[in-house]
Motif scaffolding. Structure first.
Motif, PDB file in Angstrom:
ATOM      1  N   ALA A  87       0.829  -1.205   0.000  1.00 26.45           N
ATOM      2  CA  ALA A  87       0.000   0.000   0.000  1.00 26.45           C
ATOM      3  C   ALA A  87       0.866   1.258   0.000  1.00 26.45           C
ATOM      4  O   ALA A  87       0.544   2.253  -0.663  1.00 26.45           O
ATOM      5  N   ASP A  88       1.977   1.210   0.723  1.00 31.30           N
ATOM      6  CA  ASP A  88       2.877   2.364   0.780  1.00 31.30           C
ATOM      7  C   ASP A  88       3.500   2.638  -0.576  1.00 31.30           C
ATOM      8  O   ASP A  88       3.788   3.794  -0.912  1.00 31.30           O
ATOM      9  N   ASP A  89       3.707   1.591  -1.365  1.00 31.16           N
ATOM     10  CA  ASP A  89       4.259   1.747  -2.717  1.00 31.16           C
ATOM     11  C   ASP A  89       3.197   2.117  -3.744  1.00 31.16           C
ATOM     12  O   ASP A  89       3.516   2.300  -4.930  1.00 31.16           O
ATOM     13  N   GLY A  90       1.932   2.196  -3.312  1.00 32.07           N
ATOM     14  CA  GLY A  90       0.863   2.533  -4.241  1.00 32.07           C
ATOM     15  C   GLY A  90       0.342   1.364  -5.048  1.00 32.07           C
ATOM     16  O   GLY A  90      -0.408   1.559  -6.018  1.00 32.07           O
ATOM     17  N   ASP A  91       0.707   0.120  -4.671  1.00 31.88           N
ATOM     18  CA  ASP A  91       0.261  -1.053  -5.417  1.00 31.88           C
ATOM     19  C   ASP A  91      -1.172  -1.448  -5.084  1.00 31.88           C
ATOM     20  O   ASP A  91      -1.786  -2.231  -5.810  1.00 31.88           O
ATOM     21  N   LEU A  92      -1.699  -0.945  -3.968  1.00 30.00           N
ATOM     22  CA  LEU A  92      -3.085  -1.187  -3.619  1.00 30.00           C
ATOM     23  C   LEU A  92      -3.552  -0.071  -2.699  1.00 30.00           C
ATOM     24  O   LEU A  92      -2.755   0.617  -2.072  1.00 30.00           O
ATOM     25  N   ASP A  93      -4.873   0.071  -2.623  1.00 28.68           N
ATOM     26  CA  ASP A  93      -5.511   1.062  -1.762  1.00 28.68           C
ATOM     27  C   ASP A  93      -6.213   0.312  -0.638  1.00 28.68           C
ATOM     28  O   ASP A  93      -7.058  -0.555  -0.895  1.00 28.68           O
ATOM     29  N   LEU A  94      -5.843   0.614   0.604  1.00 25.08           N
ATOM     30  CA  LEU A  94      -6.421  -0.103   1.740  1.00 25.08           C
ATOM     31  C   LEU A  94      -7.936   0.045   1.818  1.00 25.08           C
ATOM     32  O   LEU A  94      -8.610  -0.795   2.431  1.00 25.08           O
ATOM     33  N   ASP A  95      -8.490   1.075   1.209  1.00 24.22           N
ATOM     34  CA  ASP A  95      -9.910   1.346   1.343  1.00 24.22           C
ATOM     35  C   ASP A  95     -10.719   1.036   0.086  1.00 24.22           C
ATOM     36  O   ASP A  95     -11.901   1.375   0.015  1.00 24.22           O
ATOM     37  N   GLU A  96     -10.103   0.406  -0.894  1.00 24.90           N
ATOM     38  CA  GLU A  96     -10.888  -0.034  -2.044  1.00 24.90           C
ATOM     39  C   GLU A  96     -11.480  -1.407  -1.740  1.00 24.90           C
ATOM     40  O   GLU A  96     -10.930  -2.182  -0.960  1.00 24.90           O
ATOM     41  N   PRO A  97     -12.628  -1.733  -2.329  1.00 18.39           N
ATOM     42  CA  PRO A  97     -13.253  -3.030  -2.067  1.00 18.39           C
ATOM     43  C   PRO A  97     -12.327  -4.191  -2.441  1.00 18.39           C
ATOM     44  O   PRO A  97     -11.669  -4.156  -3.486  1.00 18.39           O
TER      45      PRO A  97
END
Length: 451
Positions: A87-97
């Motif tokens: 998430a810190d690298d922008g590979d995923l968003d913690l708040d997306e489904p």
């Protein structure tokens, strides 16, 4: 016991205190019949590492500082750390489904996010037991939990400790990185921290391993126990490590290591809304439990594999980190005893559980709590005895008396000693006022029938 109020140690512990702590560890291991144990304490400036006993009671293998112990649920800390790094690298968003990240998930749950999974606020049941899950694929496993019918509450509005949530988190790691869970955790967390990886099921381990142990009540002997964690559950409990390894991880989680970005560590240590962990901890962050003690915030996790008990505590303010591993179920009691001794060593008390609640008032009769409650395949039955006092039975086991209070919290009465143990609490529907949920030891069960 009288506890010191001195500041945490900033000088190297004396040889005398080191010897005294080792003596306590050895003595307590004998008292609790734990074959082997490790204790590692970082005072903020120095590491003290102790170990005692055997790694395997049958083979009489020596327990060393490098011996890796099945961590059980402490594994979840490593899984969460790897997800947060992505998430810190922008590979995923913690708040997306999660359903957007894993489109092959069964339908029905579209509001669960990765944040919910890591903080146990997704409303998922705990998942099938390990024996039932052996040989099960991830898709089949998740088809039993990723359904609206089994949801315990609206995501983000409650807390229920769930292995299934971390099975999903492991799937996310694999989907985003293209690696297996083991490969991703090794590459993102273990190797950067200098921890030699070890996992349940390793056929050619690269470091010495400890066996868990159970007491044979017929013979009175402690013997190795079989680890029955299903491969699909690996992200929730398949890691092995030593107490020194856990201290290394703990220091990273409180910003005392250059390996883990401070922003990631801070994010993990932020208490999540609605994460009321009941008897497990005072609150929960992203992969980390919060324990309050004497005005201090300690972060960490507890874990039990088959015949092991492992614990991590870290104080971000002082830099004190404590880690313990023991290779028998009775090591949980050993941990509580040795933690009490650590007050004299570190100058502060180390919490073994959530802070005690002394404001609940007298016990009261809670007659409308009787009924059946369900978490996935587990059924909790609350009945009233002849005196109108509630008892709790799990999957038809022997009923245990409950003591309830005005805030709907409850204690379990130990049948053998009569001692009160933290149990959990009942919850009322905010609209109807009727009791609709029961939380026991951090797991929430939804009411399915009246008593």
């Amino acid at each position: 016991m009288t506890y010191s109020t001195a500041a945490p140690a900033t000088e190297r512990p004396s040889a005398a205190s080191h010897h005294e702590l080792r003596s306590h560890l050895e003595s307590l291991a004998r008292i609790h019949r734990v074959p082997g144990a490790q204790l590692a304490v970082h005072t903020g400036t120095h590491l003290v590492s102790l170990h005692t006993g055997t790694a395997d009671a049958l083979q009489n293998t020596a327990f060393t500082a490098r011996t890796a112990v099945p961590l059980g649920s402490v594994t979840k800390v490593a899984t969460a750390t790897a997800v947060l790094l992505l998430a810190d690298d922008g590979d995923l968003d913690l708040d997306e489904p999660v359903s957007d990240l894993l489109p092959d998930l069964p339908g029905g749950l579209t509001d669960v996010t990765t944040r919910h999974l890591l903080s146990h606020t997704a409303g998922l049941p705990t998942g099938p037991d390990s024996d039932s899950a052996v040989g099960t694929t991830a898709s089949r496993y998740l088809s039993t939990v990723w359904t609206a019918r089994n949801t315990l509450f609206t995501p983000g509005t409650g807390f229920s400790y769930s292995n299934a949530g971390y099975v999903v988190a492991g799937r996310i790691l694999s989907e985003v990185t293209g690696m297996t869970w083991q490969e991703a955790v090794t590459a993102l967390v273990l190797e950067p921290l200098g921890i030699v990886p070890a996992f349940l099921g390793d056929t050619a381990p690269s470091r010495p391993l400890a066996s868990g142990h159970a007491l044979n009540t017929a013979t009175g002997l402690v013997r190795p126990a079989h680890q029955n964690l299903a491969p699909v559950e690996a992200p929730a409990g398949a890691l092995l490590a030593s107490a020194e390894d856990l201290v290394t991880l703990g220091r990273a989680l409180i910003g005392r290591s250059t390996v883990l970005p401070a922003a990631v560590a801070d994010r993990m240590r932020h208490p999540e809304p609605a994460a009321d962990a009941g008897a497990l901890a005072d609150s929960w962050g992203l992969g980390l439990a919060l324990f309050q003690q004497d005005g201090r915030a300690w972060w960490g996790h507890d874990g039990n594999a088959q015949g092991t008990s492992c614990h991590l505590r870290a104080d971000a303010d002082t830099g004190v980190v404590v880690a313990f591993t023991g290779n028998a179920g009775a090591a949980t009691a050993l941990w509580r005893d040795i933690a009490a001794e650590l007050a004299r060593f570190t100058g502060i008390r180390v919490p073994t559980g959530p802070s005690a609640d002394t404001r609940r008032g007298p016990a009261l009769t809670l007659t409308d709590c009787a009924g059946t409650y369900r978490n996935g395949g587990v059924e909790y039955t609350v009945k009233l005895d002849g005196g109108g006092r509630p008892t709790l039975s799990v999957d038809g086991d022997y009923p245990i008396p409950l003591v309830c209070y005005a805030d709907l919290s409850c204690d379990l009465v130990d049948p053998s000693t009569g001692r009160l143990e933290p149990g959990g609490r009942f919850h009322r529907d905010p609209v109807t006022g009727a009791i609709d949920r029961l939380q026991i030891s951090g797991r929430t069960a939804r009411r399915t029938g009246t008593g």
